[in-house]
Design an enzyme around this catalytic site. Structure first.
Site, PDB file in Angstrom:
ATOM      1  N   LEU A 100      77.571  28.508 101.992  1.00 26.40           N
ATOM      2  CA  LEU A 100      78.977  28.262 103.313  1.00 26.40           C
ATOM      3  C   LEU A 100      78.098  29.422 103.944  1.00 26.40           C
ATOM      4  O   LEU A 100      78.513  29.446 105.611  1.00 26.40           O
ATOM      5  CB  LEU A 100      79.762  28.790 102.259  1.00 26.40           C
ATOM      6  CG  LEU A 100      81.474  29.636 103.627  1.00 26.40           C
ATOM      7  CD1 LEU A 100      81.319  28.303 104.832  1.00 26.40           C
ATOM      8  CD2 LEU A 100      82.448  30.006 102.977  1.00 26.40           C
ATOM      9  N   TYR A 101      77.799  29.948 104.130  1.00 28.46           N
ATOM     10  CA  TYR A 101      77.016  31.064 104.561  1.00 28.46           C
ATOM     11  C   TYR A 101      75.700  30.466 106.164  1.00 28.46           C
ATOM     12  O   TYR A 101      76.107  30.962 107.178  1.00 28.46           O
ATOM     13  CB  TYR A 101      75.523  31.971 104.529  1.00 28.46           C
ATOM     14  CG  TYR A 101      74.661  33.378 104.703  1.00 28.46           C
ATOM     15  CD1 TYR A 101      75.378  34.598 105.210  1.00 28.46           C
ATOM     16  CD2 TYR A 101      73.689  32.385 104.690  1.00 28.46           C
ATOM     17  CE1 TYR A 101      74.159  34.719 105.718  1.00 28.46           C
ATOM     18  CE2 TYR A 101      72.642  33.517 105.109  1.00 28.46           C
ATOM     19  CZ  TYR A 101      72.638  34.850 105.867  1.00 28.46           C
ATOM     20  OH  TYR A 101      71.742  35.727 107.051  1.00 28.46           O
TER      21      TYR A 101
END
Length: 430
Positions: free
Chosen positions: A242-243
């Protein structure tokens, strides 16, 4: 005990005059009803009182937080203006977001050292120990760099900063970092890396004059790409975390603001930055702590027992790339949110070009710490990490004059020296 006659069941429990049965029942019922009603009213009162107290306490708590991070006023504006003053010919006035962070502190110090005006912004969140961020702020304060305690999602605060100072540049380093933490708190990444970025860009595009923007993307955008070394034109549409997805989204968002509003934007894809005053969540940092405390460290392996490798990049080299990006950034072409001409848009890798395996990195730490590590070697879980990173820095070398000069052996030696100095002679820190 023998059963009492029905009449005696309503006798008073204390000596006194005998009361008539029907009259006594009526009185008892009335008392019971009155008592219940009173208790009900008291309960309502207590509930209301408790709710009022909690609301007031919440107000006090939020109020105290607000006042502790309050901004505005003549004294505050004077601090901002003083910090933003330029002390060299043709110097810059730079707003550095995430100024109390690892890279932010080093960049701010470098800019101040050469005479640029620098105003910092940081929200001092507790992703890792805020005391380390406050210690970094003290470093900046000693060099007359004022760090505003605030969040990049606070549009009013950002607008006030731009109203107070006509920033020539923005170095946007504020972000929710870390790959694995996204499994615990995904919303923090959306809040900081996407919403915060848009809030900042909105203020920048409306500023007059518009600043040139340099911001931190990440090598993680290369995701599942297996072509090495990683080059800027390579695929970045398969994020592994997700980062990484939020950083990729940031690249698309900045391109949009560049295209529509004429903002000059440079994105920097950092490759595993390390060094003194680093982030405690990074492997080299936590390994150092655990080795000194005699705790085991976990070393991940990729498929087929392949060691993970990272393109470790020393902080001083990253700072040189950041400053060079500011120096070569062209002016934005918009004014008050209206674009007048096409604006500069660039993306660069900032790495070291020499990947080192994690076991080799641990060996270097053992050497400098003079302590053997207790190692647990396990298969890499599906937490968003990638097996290797390797930067192609041809573009940065050509356009920025970027040339990394610190190898991992030298860089970790400097980090260990700082670590032992910062955390004290007993080398024990939790």
């Amino acid at each position: 005990m023998p059963n009492l006659p029905e009449e005696e069941s309503f006798l008073p429990s204390t000596p006194g005059k005998f009361k008539d049965k029907s009259h006594s029942m009526h009185r008892q019922f009335h008392r019971c009803f009155a008592s219940t009603s009173t208790m009900f009213l008291w309960a309502l009162f207590l509930v209301a009182l408790t709710a009022s107290y909690l609301s007031f306490q919440s107000f006090v708590d939020s109020g105290s937080k607000y006042f502790s991070t309050a901004w505005g006023g003549a004294h505050w504006e004077k601090q901002v203006r003083t910090s933003a003053q330029i002390h060299r010919r043709n110097g810059f006035s730079v707003l550095v977001t995430g100024a109390a962070g690892f890279v932010g502190t080093h960049v701010s110090l470098a800019l101040r050292k050469r005479g640029d005006g620098v105003v910092g912004l940081d929200n001092f969140n507790n992703y890792y120990d805020p005391s380390l961020k406050k210690a970094r702020r003290n470093l900046l304060r000693a060099q007359n760099v004022f760090v505003v305690d605030g969040d990049i999602n606070d549009a009013r605060l950002l607008a006030k900063l731009f109203e107070t100072v006509s920033f020539t540049h923005v170095m946007h380093l504020a972000a929710q970092a870390g790959v694995r933490y996204a499994l615990e708190n995904p919303h923090s990444y959306i809040h900081s890396n996407i919403a915060g970025l848009v809030t900042l860009l909105e203020v920048c595009k409306s500023a007059d004059p518009q600043p040139a923007i340099v911001w931190a993307s990440s090598s993680s955008v290369y995701g599942l790409n297996e072509k090495v070394p990683f080059s800027e034109p390579d695929r970045t549409d398969r994020p592994a975390s997700l980062y990484a997805a939020t950083k990729k989204a940031g690249e698309e968002i900045t391109h949009t603001y560049n295209h529509i509003y004429g903002l000059s934007i440079t994105g920097l894809r950092f490759f595993t930055v390390y060094g003194p005053w680093g982030r405690p969540d990074m492997a080299y940092f936590s390994f150092t702590r655990n080795i000194l405390q005699g705790k085991p460290i976990t070393i991940y392996r990729g498929k087929n027992r392949v060691d993970l490798a990272r393109d470790f990049t020393y902080i001083d080299d990253i700072v040189k790339g950041c400053v060079a990006s500011l120096d070569t950034a062209k002016r934005s072409t918009g004014s008050g949110g209206k674009k007048r001409a096409p604006a500069q848009y660039r993306i660069f890798n900032l790495g070291n070009t020499s990947p080192v395996t994690v076991p080799m990195m641990v060996g270097i730490l053992e050497k400098h710490l003079k302590v053997k590590a207790k190692k647990n070697v396990v298969e890499m879980p599906g937490n968003g990490d990638v097996p290797f990173t390797h930067a192609n820095i041809t573009a940065a070398r050509k356009e920025l004059g970027y040339k990394p000069g610190t190898d991992l052996q030298t860089g970790l030696k400097k980090f260990v020296k700082w670590y032992l100095s910062y955390y004290g002679p007993n080398h024990r820190h939790s």
